[in-house]
Design an enzyme around this catalytic site. Structure first.
Site, PDB file in Angstrom:
ATOM      1  N   GLN A  40      53.146  38.160  42.256  1.00 56.95           N
ATOM      2  CA  GLN A  40      52.871  38.514  43.766  1.00 56.95           C
ATOM      3  C   GLN A  40      53.936  39.448  44.112  1.00 56.95           C
ATOM      4  OE1 GLN A  40      50.018  38.865  45.279  1.00 56.95           O
ATOM      5  NE2 GLN A  40      48.688  37.460  44.516  1.00 56.95           N
ATOM      6  N   TYR A  46      41.089  33.461  37.008  1.00 57.70           N
ATOM      7  CA  TYR A  46      41.949  34.619  36.957  1.00 57.70           C
ATOM      8  C   TYR A  46      43.357  34.140  37.472  1.00 57.70           C
ATOM      9  CZ  TYR A  46      37.552  37.085  37.775  1.00 57.70           C
ATOM     10  OH  TYR A  46      36.179  37.529  37.830  1.00 57.70           O
ATOM     11  N   GLU A  79      42.720  32.820  32.116  1.00 54.39           N
ATOM     12  CA  GLU A  79      43.328  34.100  32.324  1.00 54.39           C
ATOM     13  C   GLU A  79      43.113  34.774  30.968  1.00 54.39           C
ATOM     14  OE1 GLU A  79      45.086  36.094  34.557  1.00 54.39           O
ATOM     15  OE2 GLU A  79      45.600  37.247  32.760  1.00 54.39           O
ATOM     16  N   ASP A  94      40.534  34.590  42.154  1.00 56.92           N
ATOM     17  CA  ASP A  94      41.700  35.892  42.543  1.00 56.92           C
ATOM     18  C   ASP A  94      41.658  36.853  41.524  1.00 56.92           C
ATOM     19  OD1 ASP A  94      43.951  37.179  43.758  1.00 56.92           O
ATOM     20  OD2 ASP A  94      45.344  35.748  43.028  1.00 56.92           O
ATOM     21  N   CYS A 150      41.988  41.442  46.983  1.00 58.75           N
ATOM     22  CA  CYS A 150      42.972  42.410  47.312  1.00 58.75           C
ATOM     23  C   CYS A 150      42.163  43.558  47.386  1.00 58.75           C
ATOM     24  CB  CYS A 150      44.005  42.448  46.177  1.00 58.75           C
ATOM     25  SG  CYS A 150      43.252  42.777  44.579  1.00 58.75           S
TER      26      CYS A 150
HETATM   27  N1  SAH Z   1      46.127  34.078  40.507  1.00 57.90           N
HETATM   28  C1  SAH Z   1      47.167  35.080  40.036  1.00 57.90           C
HETATM   29  C2  SAH Z   1      46.724  36.106  39.380  1.00 57.90           C
HETATM   30  C3  SAH Z   1      45.850  37.108  40.094  1.00 57.90           C
HETATM   31  S1  SAH Z   1      45.882  38.661  39.457  1.00 57.90           S
HETATM   32  C4  SAH Z   1      48.200  35.105  41.082  1.00 57.90           C
HETATM   33  O1  SAH Z   1      48.220  35.088  42.257  1.00 57.90           O
HETATM   34  O2  SAH Z   1      49.343  35.298  40.643  1.00 57.90           O
HETATM   35  C5  SAH Z   1      44.305  38.740  38.747  1.00 57.90           C
HETATM   36  C6  SAH Z   1      44.403  38.165  37.197  1.00 57.90           C
HETATM   37  O3  SAH Z   1      43.246  38.105  36.577  1.00 57.90           O
HETATM   38  C7  SAH Z   1      45.361  38.932  36.260  1.00 57.90           C
HETATM   39  O4  SAH Z   1      46.419  38.136  35.814  1.00 57.90           O
HETATM   40  C8  SAH Z   1      44.431  39.509  35.141  1.00 57.90           C
HETATM   41  O5  SAH Z   1      45.043  39.642  34.088  1.00 57.90           O
HETATM   42  C9  SAH Z   1      43.263  38.596  35.287  1.00 57.90           C
HETATM   43  N2  SAH Z   1      41.989  38.816  34.778  1.00 57.90           N
HETATM   44  C10 SAH Z   1      41.398  40.199  34.946  1.00 57.90           C
HETATM   45  N3  SAH Z   1      40.187  39.941  34.499  1.00 57.90           N
HETATM   46  C11 SAH Z   1      39.916  38.846  34.054  1.00 57.90           C
HETATM   47  C12 SAH Z   1      38.794  38.299  33.535  1.00 57.90           C
HETATM   48  N4  SAH Z   1      37.695  38.960  33.309  1.00 57.90           N
HETATM   49  N5  SAH Z   1      38.825  36.967  33.342  1.00 57.90           N
HETATM   50  C13 SAH Z   1      40.075  36.235  33.386  1.00 57.90           C
HETATM   51  N6  SAH Z   1      41.160  36.870  33.729  1.00 57.90           N
HETATM   52  C14 SAH Z   1      41.053  38.052  34.259  1.00 57.90           C
END
Ligand code: SAH
Length: 456
Positions: free
Chosen positions: A287, A316, A337, A385, A412
């Site tokens: 972030q 995620y 992830e 997320d 977001c």
């Molecule tokens: N919660 C974390 C990351 C949020 S961003 C934080 O706040 O730092 C969203 C994340 O989802 C990214 O790291 C992306 O790589 C992942 N992502 C995207 N599509 C996905 C899926 N189908 N399954 C699992 N993760 C996924």
């Protein structure tokens, strides 16, 4: 083709009153019900505009002259506005916060979910210089290498030294690196001819650790004078503990390529969030607004009402920032992830923080949700997320099939959030608390929020 009967025509000049602001920060004026979108215009303003584009359902116009200004307008250096770094900086900060709250509200009403409340946006005391990461394009302007930004929606490059919403130390490091590249006569990237060397400079800086990382992104495999440049950066900026070279040879808007080489120091920097330490590499998602992220996560944890007994799934999970924060208040946290490096980092971050009640899996959230269900895991809380595109139907289906008491949705993108809330409702989950927007991106139109869905 039938001629459209529109109330305006191209190049027409007319006086309009702005009644709304779009999610892109454009002023909206209605001419006999036909919306015109106008850059830099704010609600309540009256101005003369020139119509530039007319479509079937809406058009665009350009501001020619302001007749009445909004009382909520802030005088700005137009340069920043144009560049699109801070598309809302002409609006007073409290009005920006209200705009973000209203934006979610309006989308809910449109989706016939007007009964769902939205709390006032949690904002920053100092809503500037907050970004812990910069990715700045490098171009040649009148024979000189410059750092800057592109004007919104164009290829017009504006040289800059003060990026306004970035950590000020990051701006200083950028200028220093620019000067070193000039000194070694490194050619900047030329988009038109796909020539030149340095495309972008990326800088990340830990808010608490003060450790900085510099990534030089080049079109060419080689960075001329790499050793001397590296040494010069280290000498000028002792806080830069990581210098990397990333190669991106493709004709693309994507900033980083797949190859990254270590030039000096470490491959990662560290920073803290709510007292936990995280390793951040060049490619990993982290972030960008550190103080607001702490509030965002703390709010999510509070809203999940964890007592220490719960099983939590963090879909995620990225490098595990939410997972680790929740692990301190839960019995066990499962994270999933899709990016392999991020999952490696998440495991390492758990180890660094001496947390053992976490399980991380690499893959699609959809797939792992189903696997965990087969394994008989019964989550009390599921955290999601997702990226801007939101959740898939299959994820919503497998998440609700596990019957968690609460689903905490960090979003977001309000448009996909509202779409997904509707779908959760079909499975018997309802929004039980006002949606809480948290301003992660002051001066821009991005809207981050937390929603709690409970099983009825
Ligand atoms: N919660 C974390 C990351 C949020 S961003 C934080 O706040 O730092 C969203 C994340 O989802 C990214 O790291 C992306 O790589 C992942 N992502 C995207 N599509 C996905 C899926 N189908 N399954 C699992 N993760 C996924």
């Amino acid at each position: 083709m039938a001629k459209l009967n529109l109330p305006v025509y191209k190049k027409q000049e007319l006086t309009v009153t702005i009644t709304d602001l779009t999610y892109q920060g454009l002023g909206v004026a209605k001419v006999e019900g036909y919306p015109l979108f106008i850059k830099e215009a704010l609600p309540q303003e009256r101005l003369v505009v020139r119509v530039t584009k007319t479509g079937k359902n809406f058009g665009y116009a350009q501001a020619v002259k302001w007749l009445e200004r909004s009382p909520k307008r802030v005088k700005t250096k137009a340069k920043y506005l144009q560049t699109g770094i801070a598309p809302l900086m002409h609006l007073q900060y409290p009005a920006q916060l209200a705009f973000k709250q209203k934006l979610i509200q309006d989308l809910l009403v449109k989706a016939h979910l007007g009964q769902v409340e939205v709390a006032p946006t949690l904002g920053m005391d100092q809503p500037y210089a907050y970004r812990n990461k910069a990715q700045v394009p490098v171009r040649q302007v009148r024979g000189q290498l410059e750092i800057g930004f592109f004007k919104q929606g164009s290829h017009d490059f504006v040289p800059l030294e003060d990026f306004y919403i970035q950590d000020q130390r990051i701006d200083e490091i950028l200028v220093t690196v620019r000067d070193i590249l000039r000194q070694y006569q490194i050619a900047a990237y030329d988009e038109v001819h796909h020539q030149g060397v340095v495309r972008h400079i990326m800088v990340r800086r830990g808010y608490y650790s003060h450790q900085a990382m510099v990534v030089l992104v080049t079109r060419t495999k080689k960075l001329p004078h790499a050793e001397a440049i590296t040494q010069a950066i280290q000498t000028a900026c002792p806080d830069v503990i990581s210098i990397l070279h990333n190669i991106n040879s493709a004709k693309t808007n994507v900033i980083l390529g797949s190859t990254t080489k270590l030039l000096a120091g470490k491959a990662e920097i560290e920073d803290q969030l709510n007292g936990l330490t995280f390793k951040i590499s060049a490619q990993s998602f982290y972030q960008v607004n550190p103080t607001q992220t702490e509030r965002l996560y703390q709010t999510a944890i509070d809203q999940a009402q964890l007592t220490g007994q719960e099983t939590v799934i963090d879909a995620y999970c990225g490098i595990g920032t939410i997972s680790l924060s929740m692990a301190r208040h839960a019995q066990h946290v499962y994270g999933v992830e899709i990016v392999p490096q991020a999952i490696e980092d998440a495991k390492e971050n758990a180890r660094v923080n001496n947390l053992t009640n976490l399980t991380f899996e690499m893959g699609e959230a959809e797939t792992w949700m189903a696997k965990w269900q087969e394994q008989g895991i019964k989550p009390d809380v599921i955290m999601v997320d997702p990226p801007r595109k939101g959740l898939t139907s299959s994820l919503i289906q497998s998440a609700t099939a596990m019957k968690p008491n609460k689903i905490v949705y960090v979003s977001c993108n309000p448009a996909t959030l509202v779409r997904d809330i509707r779908e959760f409702m079909d499975y018997g989950y309802h929004v039980t608390k006002p949606i809480q927007p948290v301003d992660q991106f002051p001066q821009t139109t991005h809207v981050e929020s937390i929603t709690v869905l409970s099983r009825s």
